[in-house]
Enzyme design. Structure first.
Site, PDB file in Angstrom:
ATOM      1  CG  HIS A 203      15.904 -31.514 -16.129  1.00  0.00           C
ATOM      2  ND1 HIS A 203      15.942 -30.967 -17.641  1.00  0.00           N
ATOM      3  CD2 HIS A 203      15.336 -31.450 -15.306  1.00  0.00           C
ATOM      4  CE1 HIS A 203      15.286 -30.429 -17.101  1.00  0.00           C
ATOM      5  NE2 HIS A 203      14.351 -30.980 -15.870  1.00  0.00           N
TER       6      HIS A 203
ATOM      7  CG  ASP B 140      22.725 -30.339 -20.703  1.00  0.00           C
ATOM      8  OD1 ASP B 140      22.836 -28.485 -20.326  1.00  0.00           O
ATOM      9  OD2 ASP B 140      22.448 -30.792 -20.710  1.00  0.00           O
TER      10      ASP B 140
ATOM     11  CG  HIS C  92      16.266 -33.746 -25.685  1.00  0.00           C
ATOM     12  ND1 HIS C  92      14.818 -33.817 -25.442  1.00  0.00           N
ATOM     13  CD2 HIS C  92      16.392 -32.968 -25.299  1.00  0.00           C
ATOM     14  CE1 HIS C  92      14.483 -32.849 -24.864  1.00  0.00           C
ATOM     15  NE2 HIS C  92      15.334 -31.938 -23.973  1.00  0.00           N
TER      16      HIS C  92
HETATM   17  N1  CMC Z   1      24.439 -42.173 -25.022  1.00  0.00           N
HETATM   18  C1  CMC Z   1      24.638 -43.460 -25.611  1.00  0.00           C
HETATM   19  N2  CMC Z   1      23.238 -44.190 -26.130  1.00  0.00           N
HETATM   20  C2  CMC Z   1      22.150 -43.241 -25.606  1.00  0.00           C
HETATM   21  C3  CMC Z   1      22.630 -41.740 -24.915  1.00  0.00           C
HETATM   22  C4  CMC Z   1      23.356 -40.884 -24.721  1.00  0.00           C
HETATM   23  N3  CMC Z   1      23.193 -40.479 -24.317  1.00  0.00           N
HETATM   24  N4  CMC Z   1      21.366 -41.785 -24.914  1.00  0.00           N
HETATM   25  C5  CMC Z   1      20.211 -42.790 -25.238  1.00  0.00           C
HETATM   26  N5  CMC Z   1      20.931 -43.315 -25.638  1.00  0.00           N
HETATM   27  C6  CMC Z   1      20.442 -44.633 -26.205  1.00  0.00           C
HETATM   28  C7  CMC Z   1      19.918 -45.652 -24.925  1.00  0.00           C
HETATM   29  O1  CMC Z   1      21.806 -46.349 -24.131  1.00  0.00           O
HETATM   30  C8  CMC Z   1      18.668 -46.381 -25.187  1.00  0.00           C
HETATM   31  O2  CMC Z   1      19.652 -47.700 -25.803  1.00  0.00           O
HETATM   32  P1  CMC Z   1      18.662 -48.753 -26.425  1.00  0.00           P
HETATM   33  O3  CMC Z   1      17.842 -49.527 -26.457  1.00  0.00           O
HETATM   34  O4  CMC Z   1      19.457 -49.516 -27.006  1.00  0.00           O
HETATM   35  O5  CMC Z   1      18.840 -49.319 -24.497  1.00  0.00           O
HETATM   36  C9  CMC Z   1      18.078 -46.478 -26.146  1.00  0.00           C
HETATM   37  O6  CMC Z   1      19.025 -44.974 -26.409  1.00  0.00           O
HETATM   38  C10 CMC Z   1      17.206 -44.745 -26.088  1.00  0.00           C
HETATM   39  O7  CMC Z   1      17.454 -44.510 -24.477  1.00  0.00           O
HETATM   40  P2  CMC Z   1      15.940 -43.713 -23.317  1.00  0.00           P
HETATM   41  O8  CMC Z   1      17.210 -44.034 -22.017  1.00  0.00           O
HETATM   42  O9  CMC Z   1      15.360 -45.048 -23.451  1.00  0.00           O
HETATM   43  O10 CMC Z   1      15.741 -42.524 -24.164  1.00  0.00           O
HETATM   44  P3  CMC Z   1      15.236 -41.062 -23.175  1.00  0.00           P
HETATM   45  O11 CMC Z   1      14.655 -40.965 -24.407  1.00  0.00           O
HETATM   46  O12 CMC Z   1      14.692 -41.490 -21.712  1.00  0.00           O
HETATM   47  O13 CMC Z   1      16.911 -40.713 -22.897  1.00  0.00           O
HETATM   48  C11 CMC Z   1      17.797 -39.102 -22.214  1.00  0.00           C
HETATM   49  C12 CMC Z   1      16.288 -39.356 -22.765  1.00  0.00           C
HETATM   50  C13 CMC Z   1      18.900 -37.279 -22.134  1.00  0.00           C
HETATM   51  C14 CMC Z   1      18.108 -39.142 -20.587  1.00  0.00           C
HETATM   52  C15 CMC Z   1      19.358 -39.863 -22.594  1.00  0.00           C
HETATM   53  O14 CMC Z   1      19.594 -39.107 -24.169  1.00  0.00           O
HETATM   54  C16 CMC Z   1      19.742 -39.830 -22.014  1.00  0.00           C
HETATM   55  O15 CMC Z   1      21.200 -40.381 -20.919  1.00  0.00           O
HETATM   56  N6  CMC Z   1      21.461 -38.655 -22.430  1.00  0.00           N
HETATM   57  C17 CMC Z   1      22.762 -38.829 -21.868  1.00  0.00           C
HETATM   58  C18 CMC Z   1      22.340 -37.503 -20.396  1.00  0.00           C
HETATM   59  C19 CMC Z   1      21.533 -35.609 -21.217  1.00  0.00           C
HETATM   60  O16 CMC Z   1      22.492 -35.111 -22.088  1.00  0.00           O
HETATM   61  N7  CMC Z   1      21.156 -35.088 -20.514  1.00  0.00           N
HETATM   62  C20 CMC Z   1      20.905 -33.729 -20.693  1.00  0.00           C
HETATM   63  C21 CMC Z   1      19.463 -33.796 -21.817  1.00  0.00           C
HETATM   64  S1  CMC Z   1      19.094 -31.632 -23.076  1.00  0.00           S
HETATM   65  C22 CMC Z   1      18.696 -31.396 -21.420  1.00  0.00           C
HETATM   66  C23 CMC Z   1      17.960 -31.091 -20.660  1.00  0.00           C
HETATM   67  O17 CMC Z   1      16.424 -30.729 -21.186  1.00  0.00           O
HETATM   68  O18 CMC Z   1      17.616 -31.330 -18.806  1.00  0.00           O
END
Ligand code: CMC
Length: 399
Positions: free
Chosen positions: A239, A334, A281
């Site tokens: 987050h 971010d 996201h």
């Molecule tokens: N880098 C590489 N791969 C990614 C990333 C990333 N930053 N984000 C998602 N993926 C891939 C993930 O590995 C998965 O791949 P697969 O289907 O092959 O296993 C797929 O995309 C779906 O990922 P998920 O974790 O199920 O998706 P989510 O909806 O839970 O992800 C997230 C949202 C923000 C947790 C994730 O994109 C992430 O970990 N990002 C990096 C951390 C980040 O930048 N967070 C700040 C969010 S914005 C600020 C806020 O609102 O707080």
């Protein structure tokens, strides 16, 4: 044996309430506060005005804005006892932990924090009492919005062995924040950049920290408890904690040799199922509009310093979008915020507290909205084991 219901992991896509505070259109990459596009607010508004907008549902008239600004300025100073609490913390305490502690300590000094039973007014038929509790919550919220920059800045000074900076009331909220944090009166450009960053982070639909705050508030608890919990949720690297990790990754690439090493760094990271911080996201499947605005500011500031890090970020973005764009993974807020804060001279571990200084407005606004029609949030979990008669084994007989 009961039938396992459909489990919605991470509550993805679950809608639990109606909110008009802020909204995201993830497919088109749009964000609005009370219907006004974020681009308009970043261009023309101030954080103070945006806070009023989020809470009241409309832009303030001139005299309302002046009164709101006066109120924020009047509550900047911290009680000496709260400063003493911060001084007792180990100097390696993470700034988010210091902020959480400081906010929690502030509660006892707020004249509106009464007996917990008062929260029951939210549930009763006495409209006057309900309104009075709601108004108390709003006053507490405004005091927290006012005090957050002072708290964050005070911890920066204290952990460096200095006294917190005396708040000045000739500075805007953003200017006061930079002054408290850095100990010097900021330039107009630095103040404007911080103001924009605060506007961009003030609210963001339903998210983990806002939900946390609402869950706590839904028990008819008080505004301080709700906001303290929200800070804990924001701290996590999935987050609000991502921004400090972005700069760490960009520096890692810089140390490896810079732009020419990005591909190698990325291949290595993705092959280990690592994540590019500041990318992806839960809701946006298009470019985050906040990232676009911060990218422009990062570019402006990079003319003076940290040019190489900015170049690495731009190239990493390009390569990463080629790789992950078709999965709907684009830069989020971010990705560029860390570069902007770094250029303002803010230490990396203070990036997430900046997010909190902004988001407290959204938390307060969302909680006040939820309190208009409060219902205890109490979901269920499915009992996977379905064992109802496991025998109790005395401790001497356990293997
Ligand atoms: N880098 C590489 N791969 C990614 C990333 C990333 N930053 N984000 C998602 N993926 C891939 C993930 O590995 C998965 O791949 P697969 O289907 O092959 O296993 C797929 O995309 C779906 O990922 P998920 O974790 O199920 O998706 P989510 O909806 O839970 O992800 C997230 C949202 C923000 C947790 C994730 O994109 C992430 O970990 N990002 C990096 C951390 C980040 O930048 N967070 C700040 C969010 S914005 C600020 C806020 O609102 O707080």
């Amino acid at each position: 044996m009961s039938q396992q219901p459909e489990i919605i992991r991470g509550m993805q896509g679950v809608v639990f309430t109606i909110s008009n505070v802020s909204a995201i259109n993830g497919q088109e990459g749009k964000l609005v506060y009370r219907g006004i596009p974020i681009e308009e607010l970043a261009e023309h508004s101030t954080f103070e005005e945006v806070s009023f907008l989020l809470m009241e549902g409309r832009l303030p008239r001139k005299e309302e804005l002046e009164a709101f600004n006066r109120m924020l300025k009047a509550h900047r100073a911290l009680p000496g006892e709260v400063v003493d609490v911060l001084k007792k913390l180990p100097s390696n305490t993470h700034p988010m932990d210091a902020l959480r502690t400081g906010v929690s300590a502030l509660a006892g000094f707020d004249p509106d924090l009464g007996d917990p039973i008062e929260g029951m007014a939210l549930m009763g038929k006495d409209e006057e009492a309900r309104k009075a509790y709601w108004e108390k919550g709003k006053r507490m919220g405004i005091r927290m919005i006012a005090a957050f920059p002072t708290l964050v800045g005070a911890w920066e000074q204290i952990r460096n062995g200095k006294q917190p900076v005396e708040p000045r009331d000739d500075l805007s909220h953003a200017g006061h924040f930079l002054h408290s944090m850095l100990g010097t009166v900021p330039s107009d450009t630095a103040t404007r950049v911080m103001d924009v960053a605060l506007i961009l982070h003030a609210a963001h639909g339903m998210n983990a920290s806002t939900f946390t705050g609402i869950v706590i508030a839904s028990t008819a608890s008080d505004m301080y408890s709700a906001i303290t919990g929200a800070i804990g949720a924001l701290k996590g690297p999935l987050h609000g904690g991502a921004n400090q990790q972005v700069l760490r990754q960009l520096r890692e690439i810089q140390e490896m040799g810079g732009v020419s090493k990005i591909q190698e760094w990325l291949d290595n990271l993705l092959s280990q199922k690592g994540r590019v911080m500041g990318f992806g996201h839960r809701v946006y499947k298009a470019y985050d509009p906040r990232a676009r605005i911060l990218k422009r500011w990062a570019g402006e500031l990079a003319k003076e310093q940290e040019k190489e890090l900015y170049e690495i970020a731009v190239k990493l973005e390009e390569i990463n979008i080629q790789k992950l764009g078709q999965k709907g993974i684009f830069p989020n807020v971010d990705f560029y915020s860390g570069l902007v804060y770094g250029a303002l001279g803010i230490p990396v571990d203070q990036f997430t507290p900046i997010f909190a200084v902004a988001r407290v407005s959204g938390w307060v606004a969302d909680i006040l909205e939820y309190w208009k029609d409060n219902r205890l949030i109490r979901p269920r979990a499915y009992y996977g084991d379905q064992v109802w008669d496991r025998p109790y084994t005395p401790v001497e007989e356990r293997g």
